[in-house]
Each structure stands twice: as structure tokens, then as C-alpha cells.
Design a protein around this motif. Structure first.
Motif, PDB file in Angstrom:
ATOM      1  N   GLY A 354      -0.641  -5.561 -16.067  1.00 22.90           N
ATOM      2  CA  GLY A 354      -0.547  -4.272 -15.462  1.00 22.90           C
ATOM      3  C   GLY A 354      -1.644  -4.155 -14.316  1.00 22.90           C
ATOM      4  O   GLY A 354      -1.497  -3.839 -13.224  1.00 22.90           O
ATOM      5  N   GLU A 355      -2.709  -4.686 -15.054  1.00 23.33           N
ATOM      6  CA  GLU A 355      -4.139  -4.540 -13.968  1.00 23.33           C
ATOM      7  C   GLU A 355      -3.898  -5.577 -12.739  1.00 23.33           C
ATOM      8  O   GLU A 355      -4.132  -5.368 -12.001  1.00 23.33           O
ATOM      9  CB  GLU A 355      -5.251  -4.807 -14.840  1.00 23.33           C
ATOM     10  N   ILE A 356      -3.433  -6.725 -13.334  1.00 22.93           N
ATOM     11  CA  ILE A 356      -3.307  -7.812 -12.227  1.00 22.93           C
ATOM     12  C   ILE A 356      -2.315  -7.287 -11.197  1.00 22.93           C
ATOM     13  O   ILE A 356      -2.644  -7.408 -10.025  1.00 22.93           O
ATOM     14  CB  ILE A 356      -2.683  -9.201 -12.961  1.00 22.93           C
ATOM     15  N   ALA A 357      -1.111  -6.656 -11.598  1.00 20.73           N
ATOM     16  CA  ALA A 357      -0.148  -6.066 -10.544  1.00 20.73           C
ATOM     17  C   ALA A 357      -0.824  -4.967  -9.792  1.00 20.73           C
ATOM     18  O   ALA A 357      -0.595  -5.030  -8.375  1.00 20.73           O
ATOM     19  CB  ALA A 357       1.123  -5.604 -11.338  1.00 20.73           C
ATOM     20  N   ARG A 358      -1.477  -4.254 -10.178  1.00 17.88           N
ATOM     21  CA  ARG A 358      -2.320  -3.232  -9.331  1.00 17.88           C
ATOM     22  C   ARG A 358      -3.293  -3.837  -8.527  1.00 17.88           C
ATOM     23  O   ARG A 358      -3.602  -3.417  -7.204  1.00 17.88           O
ATOM     24  CB  ARG A 358      -3.161  -2.151 -10.175  1.00 17.88           C
ATOM     25  N   LYS A 359      -3.852  -5.028  -8.909  1.00 16.29           N
ATOM     26  CA  LYS A 359      -4.813  -5.603  -7.928  1.00 16.29           C
ATOM     27  C   LYS A 359      -4.129  -6.538  -7.005  1.00 16.29           C
ATOM     28  O   LYS A 359      -4.954  -7.172  -6.071  1.00 16.29           O
ATOM     29  CB  LYS A 359      -5.850  -6.274  -8.851  1.00 16.29           C
ATOM     30  N   GLU A 360      -3.023  -7.160  -7.251  1.00 18.87           N
ATOM     31  CA  GLU A 360      -2.456  -8.458  -6.574  1.00 18.87           C
ATOM     32  C   GLU A 360      -2.436  -8.057  -5.036  1.00 18.87           C
ATOM     33  O   GLU A 360      -2.741  -8.962  -4.429  1.00 18.87           O
ATOM     34  CB  GLU A 360      -0.926  -8.196  -7.102  1.00 18.87           C
ATOM     35  N   PRO A 361      -2.120  -6.637  -4.465  1.00 13.24           N
ATOM     36  CA  PRO A 361      -2.204  -6.865  -3.085  1.00 13.24           C
ATOM     37  C   PRO A 361      -3.424  -7.126  -2.414  1.00 13.24           C
ATOM     38  O   PRO A 361      -3.589  -7.640  -1.144  1.00 13.24           O
ATOM     39  CB  PRO A 361      -2.013  -5.157  -3.003  1.00 13.24           C
ATOM     40  N   TRP A 362      -4.571  -7.095  -3.120  1.00  9.67           N
ATOM     41  CA  TRP A 362      -5.733  -7.945  -2.532  1.00  9.67           C
ATOM     42  C   TRP A 362      -6.173  -9.253  -2.816  1.00  9.67           C
ATOM     43  O   TRP A 362      -7.078  -9.835  -2.469  1.00  9.67           O
ATOM     44  CB  TRP A 362      -6.979  -6.852  -2.809  1.00  9.67           C
ATOM     45  N   CYS A 363      -5.001  -9.843  -3.529  1.00 12.35           N
ATOM     46  CA  CYS A 363      -5.140 -11.167  -3.776  1.00 12.35           C
ATOM     47  C   CYS A 363      -4.134 -12.184  -3.268  1.00 12.35           C
ATOM     48  O   CYS A 363      -4.406 -13.309  -3.104  1.00 12.35           O
ATOM     49  CB  CYS A 363      -5.145 -11.269  -5.434  1.00 12.35           C
ATOM     50  N   ALA A 364      -3.164 -11.490  -2.810  1.00 11.74           N
ATOM     51  CA  ALA A 364      -2.011 -12.202  -2.384  1.00 11.74           C
ATOM     52  C   ALA A 364      -2.576 -13.024  -1.159  1.00 11.74           C
ATOM     53  O   ALA A 364      -2.946 -12.510  -0.103  1.00 11.74           O
ATOM     54  CB  ALA A 364      -0.799 -11.533  -1.912  1.00 11.74           C
ATOM     55  N   GLY A 365      -2.348 -14.126  -0.992  1.00 15.93           N
ATOM     56  CA  GLY A 365      -2.672 -14.940   0.430  1.00 15.93           C
ATOM     57  C   GLY A 365      -4.223 -15.132   0.279  1.00 15.93           C
ATOM     58  O   GLY A 365      -4.709 -15.600   1.604  1.00 15.93           O
ATOM     59  N   ALA A 366      -5.026 -14.820  -0.624  1.00 14.16           N
ATOM     60  CA  ALA A 366      -6.393 -14.876  -0.440  1.00 14.16           C
ATOM     61  C   ALA A 366      -6.871 -16.156  -0.734  1.00 14.16           C
ATOM     62  O   ALA A 366      -6.517 -17.024  -1.421  1.00 14.16           O
ATOM     63  CB  ALA A 366      -7.026 -13.894  -1.445  1.00 14.16           C
ATOM     64  N   GLN A 620      -8.443 -12.403   3.086  1.00 14.74           N
ATOM     65  CA  GLN A 620      -7.196 -12.144   3.267  1.00 14.74           C
ATOM     66  C   GLN A 620      -7.099 -12.140   4.995  1.00 14.74           C
ATOM     67  O   GLN A 620      -7.276 -11.068   5.371  1.00 14.74           O
ATOM     68  CB  GLN A 620      -6.802 -10.993   2.636  1.00 14.74           C
ATOM     69  N   GLU A 621      -6.730 -13.406   5.557  1.00  4.63           N
ATOM     70  CA  GLU A 621      -6.825 -13.274   6.888  1.00  4.63           C
ATOM     71  C   GLU A 621      -5.920 -12.553   7.595  1.00  4.63           C
ATOM     72  O   GLU A 621      -6.256 -11.807   8.638  1.00  4.63           O
ATOM     73  CB  GLU A 621      -6.534 -14.850   7.097  1.00  4.63           C
ATOM     74  N   THR A 622      -4.513 -12.330   7.087  1.00  6.10           N
ATOM     75  CA  THR A 622      -3.643 -11.682   7.791  1.00  6.10           C
ATOM     76  C   THR A 622      -4.058 -10.143   7.663  1.00  6.10           C
ATOM     77  O   THR A 622      -3.761  -9.436   8.606  1.00  6.10           O
ATOM     78  CB  THR A 622      -2.353 -11.790   6.992  1.00  6.10           C
ATOM     79  N   VAL A 698     -14.037  -5.266  -4.266  1.00  4.93           N
ATOM     80  CA  VAL A 698     -14.552  -4.238  -2.770  1.00  4.93           C
ATOM     81  C   VAL A 698     -14.094  -5.063  -1.846  1.00  4.93           C
ATOM     82  O   VAL A 698     -14.109  -6.246  -1.474  1.00  4.93           O
ATOM     83  CB  VAL A 698     -16.088  -4.343  -2.911  1.00  4.93           C
ATOM     84  N   SER A 699     -13.135  -4.148  -0.850  1.00  2.49           N
ATOM     85  CA  SER A 699     -12.610  -4.781   0.188  1.00  2.49           C
ATOM     86  C   SER A 699     -13.554  -4.502   1.532  1.00  2.49           C
ATOM     87  O   SER A 699     -13.959  -3.278   1.552  1.00  2.49           O
ATOM     88  CB  SER A 699     -11.247  -4.034   0.457  1.00  2.49           C
ATOM     89  N   LEU A 700     -13.767  -5.357   2.334  1.00  2.00           N
ATOM     90  CA  LEU A 700     -14.621  -5.314   3.614  1.00  2.00           C
ATOM     91  C   LEU A 700     -13.565  -5.678   4.727  1.00  2.00           C
ATOM     92  O   LEU A 700     -12.896  -6.476   4.689  1.00  2.00           O
ATOM     93  CB  LEU A 700     -15.921  -6.165   3.700  1.00  2.00           C
ATOM     94  N   THR A 701     -13.199  -4.351   5.552  1.00  2.00           N
ATOM     95  CA  THR A 701     -12.201  -4.713   6.558  1.00  2.00           C
ATOM     96  C   THR A 701     -13.082  -4.974   7.838  1.00  2.00           C
ATOM     97  O   THR A 701     -14.054  -4.286   8.100  1.00  2.00           O
ATOM     98  CB  THR A 701     -11.431  -3.377   6.640  1.00  2.00           C
ATOM     99  N   PHE A 702     -12.689  -5.824   8.799  1.00  2.00           N
ATOM    100  CA  PHE A 702     -13.547  -5.998   9.797  1.00  2.00           C
ATOM    101  C   PHE A 702     -12.839  -5.446  11.130  1.00  2.00           C
ATOM    102  O   PHE A 702     -11.464  -5.014  11.095  1.00  2.00           O
ATOM    103  CB  PHE A 702     -13.284  -7.602  10.145  1.00  2.00           C
TER     104      PHE A 702
END
Ligand SMILES: [Zn+2]
Length: 703
Positions: A354-366, A620-622, A698-702
Motif C-alpha cells: 500500500g505504501e509502495i503504491a502511494r510512493k510509486e508515482p515518484w519512482c516510475a522511470g526513476a 525522473q527526467e520526464t 523529497v521531490s525537487l522540481t527544476f
């Protein structure tokens, strides 16, 4: 998704029907939340599969957030779990109703992938009936479980007619089932001396009585088998995943990686692998360019540990650490012989996934963001589960504790991706590798080497002048005339002392520090700077002269250079990484981290957390963003056998600096979406993470 009816038709009739379009659930990437459902089931157990309920099975998985499950075609006992027409005699004798097709159908209906497990070199049924297909050692003995021991570990040789069976068996599986993937288990090189291998070696002009020849031939055999099997599978299914499991992915996989669709890193921290095996091997495997996942287990110990449970914080750590390293997750379980999936296990799995699913959007393609490359001695000395090179383990411990971002490399890796290379203790340097290293430094890169790294195989001389040191002699010999350098002695018989000074000694008192393993006898070249000298003891410890319980104290006299710097290269005469792996002297770690500080004064990540905090940076380049993973779980040796994690010890107000390549627009704790205040400090973006409950992202957006 195909309708259940259409899927059932496909399962029954295979290629003779028009296959539903989505039958292989095509994906370019592996799924994040996988289970490997072992099912090695003895023929002495009755009513196998009697309690299998397809709906309960698939719904339990969905509820536990599982989206891929590897199920069994044929197990290590050699039994098949479907109605095989090709090999009906191998169908499990007490299988009440076939399992695999019903598992696949129920899972596909709910969108769950089902790679199929097929055993290769361990097959008890075959081993007990076809002794001529077993691998043999040089004495003609069977390799694996002796006749009066329990276990199905007799090893089969793929140069025997067994290979033909494996192909026909695989062909039938591909014919009958909508196959998402094939997991071939136990596919490893053997220095086999069976009749078939001997004949093949002789026909190729090789000498089978030579052990090294057999070893090389064994590796070539298994690589050729993988390539052939992959071609065979691809002729029948162009896009299912294909993996050959063998305990450890390492440098020997580079020449054969095209036979794989991805890598699965079998590394159960509570089993023989321990907590250090995953970071060491994933850091290498991820550089080979294939998608990859980490395998752990729900077991308290390891595979086959029925009715046991891993502590929730431990399973969280193991899976979250996979995410931090850019890997997908897989948890191992074993299905009961009755076929009934255990809801208790899936409560545990479900909580973590459940925790992995919540965090996946920040890990896909990373992809991991790294700047240091550590060359692995495994390429030169070999390595296996339970026998990873000690210097590599030491380097991994030091760099992780120092918060550095690094990969593990071999001599075939692209060095230009790294600002700094580390050659820990045992990296012999050929002429070709010397040239590659010199180019790396000429292009502005740095390098750290220690002990025998940078030298020829025989450790007689440096093969590059990068490090500003020259070998003087082989150093002291033991009473049998063997060099003692590099070896560990229980009472530190040949201990010497390093005297840290200046920047290399930051954080350490300027006094002698024990270097328990004798280093290389070297002198600094004229164009190099001695950062720290080595002081000798009064005498080495032998029966002729000794002092107190352990090593003889310092004589106070400098005997040679200990740490030498030449431009962007630093050399340690001591096997400092192996030494750290032996007993973790804090001064050894600080000396290495200080050397890194001299060569890499602005690392990607800086933080003020404790040395138990692990930090990993991905991109996550994209999405135009970097994701920082902060992990804080502390495995503790609470038993003789294994390390345990039972608690989460939260950290508060951890200050972090990230050396960002461009302007940062926002800094957000995800998935909570909590924005953080941040500011620029030199070339760093600095912020404070309020609380880390085991894991924070922590997400850092450029831009
Ligand atoms: Zn053989």
C-alpha cells in the motif's frame, strides 16, 4: 484485459486460437509490487491444490496491492502443476486439479501479471531417475545433495539430453499458456566433468582434466544455454519477460545480458544474503542497462520457512530501499500444499505494498543519480552470495554511511559518467585499464586507490603512475616465508600505525592510529605529496618477541608513506576498505571520507543526520525532478543467525543540502505534498525535513 471466457479459451487451445490482444499485458517496465509464490511440494503430501479458490486467490492479491505474481510450472521436486500432455508422468501425483492455469486465469481477470516459474538445474524427479544427466566433479561424484541427506540440490548438467527435455517442456508451457514471463531458476556455471562435458571439451580441443579449463567451459556452457533458450522462447513469444536466476547478478552477467529481459536480484536480508548484499549487487546490476527488481521474502529467515513472518518494519525497509535504488519490489512467499493463499501473509504484504503504491508515482522511470564509481574486485577474484569481496563490502559501508551517491563498476563500465573512481584494495590494473583510468583523470576525473589496486596481478609494481607511489618490496614475511601484507591476523601481529595530519586527518587526533592489516611497502614519488606517514611498531609479533595481548605498540618512527596524493588521485598503502569491513574502525572511515572531501569537495548530497541515515538520489527526467530518499532503519544482531529490525526510530529536523544542476522551483515532501522552505547556499539547495518515519521522499522540481 481479455474477457475471462476468451482468456480461458486461449489457455486451453494456445496458438491454435486467435490470441486476445492483451494476453501478455505488454509493458515496457516491470511492475512495482510483485510476489514470487514458491510451490516446491513433496509427493508425500496428499490433496495438493484441494483448497485452491481462484477468486479468493486473486482477490487476496488485489487487496494486498500485488500486481504481479510468479506462479509455478515445475518445482525443484520436479513436479508439474498443470495437465501436461508432453510429460504427464511429471504431473504432481496428488494434484487434485491443475493449479497454474487457474492461477493465471484468475489473476489476468483482475489485471495481475503471472510470470511462470520453471526449475532448471535442480529437479529431484529427474535427478533420481536420470543419474547420467547429473553434473559431476573431477572425482566423478555427483554435485549436490548426497543420497542420505534431505534436499533436492543434486545439480543437473545442461550439456546432457536434459536440455532437450527443458526445451520441450518450455515449448509446451508457451503453447498452452498466455505467458507474461518465464522465470528459469537455478541456472549457474559448473566446472562439470560429466561424460557429455568431457566429450564436448575434447571435441573443442580443450583439456578437460584442467580445472581452470573446466571452469571457463562451465561459464561458456551456461551462457550459451541462456542465449539458446532465449532464442527458443522468442521464436514462440516475442515479448514475455525472461530471467535466469542464479543467486547473484555480477560482472559475469555483462557478456550474457542480451539473453535477459530484466534482472531479479535475489537477496533476502534475513537469509544467507544479509542486509549488505542488496546494496552491493544492485549498485552493479543497475549499470547494465536493463530494468531490475529486488527480491526479498515474507519469511522470518528464508525460502521454505513456512508459517513464519518478517517484522513489518523490516519488510518496509527492504522494499523501500529497493525504491531508493531505482528497483521494483518483489516479496517471496510459499503457497501451502492445499493451494490456499494465506490472508495473514497478505495483510503484511498489503501494508507494505500500500505504501509502495502511494510512493510509486515518484519512482516510475526513476534512474539513480550518482557521481562515484567503485570498481568491484569480483571481476578479478570472483564473488558469490556469502562471499562478496570484502573490500567492496567495506567501500559500500563507508560510502553509504558518508551519504555518497555511487555505483559499482567493472573495467568494462563507462567511466565518463563518474566524477570520481574508487579502486578498493584489490583491483589489478592491466595496460588497457591503466589507459582508461589515465584518460578518466586527464578528462578531469579523480581516483582513490588502496593497497594492491593500480598494480599488476603479482603486486610487484604499479602499472600506472597516476597515484604517485612506487612499490619498494614485498614487505615482511611470516615464519613460512609468505608475505603478510593485506592479511588479517587475530592478534594483529603485523600491525602498523598511521599518523593523520591536516585535511586528511580532520576529526581525528594527531596521533598514531592502528592499521591492523599490514599495508603495501611503498614510497612516494618525487612529484607526489605525502598526506600521512606510517609509523612502525617496535617489532612484529611472533613467538620470538611479543608484547602484551595483541599488537606491539608504536615505535614512534616513520617507516614509509601511508597516504599519498598526486593531483586528483589519492592512494592508501593500507587495505583500508577490507579493514573497515573487518571491524569498522571509525578512523578508517573518516580517512576515506576526508580523502573524498579533498577530491570531491561538493558531493551531490550533504546532511546532518546520523551515520545510520541512508540517502539516495534518483531522477525522473520526464517530470524534470529529482527525488531524494531518506531511509532510517537500523538492523540489529539480536540473534546468532541474523539481523532483525523491529522498530522504527524516527528522525527529526534533518538538514539536507542538494547540489542541484539547475534552478530549483519547489521542494516538496511526497506523497504527502508538504512544501518545504528552501534556500540557496553556494551551489546547494538547503532545506530541513521535519520528520522521517523510516522513510521520507523529497521531490525537487527544476525550472
Ligand atoms: Zn556436464
Amino acid at each position: 484485459m481479455p474477457s475471462p471466457q476468451r482468456l480461458a479459451t486461449t489457455i486451453r487451445r494456445g496458438k491454435t486460437q486467435n490470441k486476445p490482444k492483451a494476453h501478455t499485458l505488454k509493458e515496457t517496465e516491470l511492475r512495482f509490487r510483485q510476489v514470487h509464490l514458491d510451490f516446491h511440494t513433496s509427493e508425500s503430501i496428499q490433496s495438493v491444490g484441494s483448497n485452491f479458490d481462484p477468486e479468493q486467490f486473486a482477490e487476496t492479491l488485489v487487496k494486498a496491492n500485488v500486481n504481479s505474481i510468479t506462479c509455478f510450472g515445475r518445482c525443484h521436486h520436479g513436479w508439474i502443476y498443470f495437465d501436461s500432455k508432453a510429460f504427464p508422468e511429471r504431473r504432481h501425483p496428488h494434484l487434485q486439479k491443475e493449479l497454474l492455469p487457474r492461477q493465471i486465469e484468475a489473476c489476468h481477470r483482475l489485471g495481475i501479471r503471472v510470470p511462470i516459474y520453471l526449475t532448471v538445474q535442480w529437479d529431484h524427479y529427474t535427478a533420481t531417475r536420470r543419474s547420467e544427466w547429473l553434473a559431476q566433479d573431477a572425482a566423478g561424484r555427483v554435485i549436490g545433495t548426497p543420497p542420505f541427506e534431505a534436499g533436492f540440490y543434486k545439480t543437473l548438467c545442461v550439456n546432457t539430453p536434459y536440455r532437450e527435455f527443458l526445451k520441450q517442456h518450455t515449448a509446451e508451457v508457451l503453447e498452452i499458456f498466455p505467458t507474461d514471463g518465464l522465470f528459469f531458476d537455478i541456472v549457474f556455471p559448473i566446472a562439470c566433468a560429466c561424460r557429455y562435458c568431457r566429450e564436448k571439451m575434447l571435441a573443442a580441443g580443450l583439456e578437460p582434466s584442467n580445472e581452470n579449463v573446466r571452469k571457463r567451459f562451465g561459464l561458456e556452457t551456461i551462457n550459451e544455454f541462456k542465449h539458446e533458450m532465449t532464442r527458443f522462447v522468442r521464436e514462440r513469444n516475442p515479448d514475455c519477460t525472461i530471467f535466469y536466476n542464479a543467486g547473484q547478478v555480477g560482472p559475469r552477467h555483462r557478456p550474457v545480458k542480451t539473453a535477459y529481459s530484466h534482472f531479479e536480484l535475489e537477496t533476502l536480508p534475513s537469509g544467507e544474503w544479509g542486509y549488505l548484499h542488496f546494496p552491493v549487487t544492485v549498485r552493479y546490476a543497475r549499470t547494465l542497462g536493463l530494468d531490475y527488481l529486488g527480491q526479498t521474502g515474507k519469511f522470518h529467515t528464508s525460502w521454505g520457512d513456512f508459517h513464519s513472518f518478517k517484522n513489518l518494519p523490516a519488510l518496509r525497509f527492504e522494499c523501500l530501499r529497493m525504491l531508493a535504488h531505482g528497483a521494483k519490489c518483489l516479496i517471496g512467499d510459499q503457497l501451502a500444499p492445499s493451494g490456499r493463499i494465506d490472508p495473514t501473509v497478505y495483510d503484511l504484504v498489503g501494508e507494505v505494498y500500500g505504501e509502495i503504491a502511494r510512493k510509486e508515482p515518484w519512482c516510475a522511470g526513476a534512474r539513480p543519480v550518482t557521481e562515484i564509481g567503485v570498481l568491484t574486485p569480483e571481476e578479478f577474484t570472483g564473488g558469490a552470495v556469502g562471499a562478496l569481496p570484502e573490500a567492496l563490502k567495506g567501500a559500500t559501508r563507508i560510502l553509504e554511511q558518508g551519504g555518497h551517491q555511487f555505483d559499482v563498476l567493472d573495467s568494462g563500465s563507462d567511466f565518463s559518467l563518474y566524477r570520481l573512481l574508487i579502486l578498493p584494495d584489490h583491483i589489478p590494473v592491466s595496460g588497457e585499464l591503466a589507459q582508461k583510468l589515465e584518460q578518466h583523470v586527464a578528462d578531469g576525473g579523480g581516483a582513490i586507490a588502496s593497497f594492491a589496486s593500480g598494480m599488476d596481478q603479482a603486486q610487484t609494481r604499479f602499472t600506472t603512475n597516476l597515484f604517485g607511489a612506487t612499490v619498494v618490496n614485498s614487505g615482511p614475511l611470516d615464519l613460512n616465508g609468505n608475505p603478510v601484507r593485506g592479511h588479517a591476523f587475530k592478534r594483529h601481529d603485523y600491525c602498523e600505525y598511521l599518523l593523520p595530519k591536516g585535511a586528511i586527518g580532520r576529526g581525528l587526533p594527531q596521533t598514531e592510529h592502528a592499521m591492523y592489516r599490514k599495508g603495501m611497502a611503498i614510497k612516494a614519488d618525487g612529484n607526489a605529496e605525502v598526506l600521512a606517514p606510517i609509523l612502525g611498531s617496535f617489532f612484529d609479533r611472533t613467538y620470538r618477541h611479543f608484547c602484551s595481548h595483541r599488537q606491539t605498540p608504536s615505535s614512534g618512527l616513520e617507516i614509509q608513506a601511508g597516504i599519498v596524493r598526486k593531483g586528483r588521485c589519492i592512494y592508501f598503502s593500507s587495505p583500508i576498505f577490507s579493514q573497515y569491513n573487518d571491524s569498522a574502525p571509525r578512523w578508517c572511515k573518516l580517512l576515506v571520507l576526508n580523502a573524498l572531501d579533498l577530491l570531491l569537495p561538493e558531493p551531490l548530497v550533504k546532511h546532518n543526520g546520523p551515520s545510520t541515515l541512508q540517502v539516495a538520489l534518483t531522477q525522473q527526467e520526464t517530470h524534470g525532478r529529482w527525488i531524494l530518499h531518506l531511509l532510517h532503519f537500523i538492523p540489529e544482531r539480536r540473534s546468532e543467525e541474523l539481523d532483525v529490525i523491529e522498530d522504527v526510530i524516527p528522525l527529526f529536523k534533518v538538514k539536507v543540502g542538494i547540489k542541484a544542476p539547475q534552478l530549483v522551483r519547489d521542494v516538496i515532501v511526497v506523497p504527502e505534498e508538504t512544501p518545504l522552505a528552501f534556500r540557496a547556499e553556494g551551489s546547494y539547495v538547503v532545506f530541513e525535513v521535519d520528520r522521517i518515519d523510516g522513510h521520507a521522499m523529497v521531490s525537487l522540481t527544476f525550472g
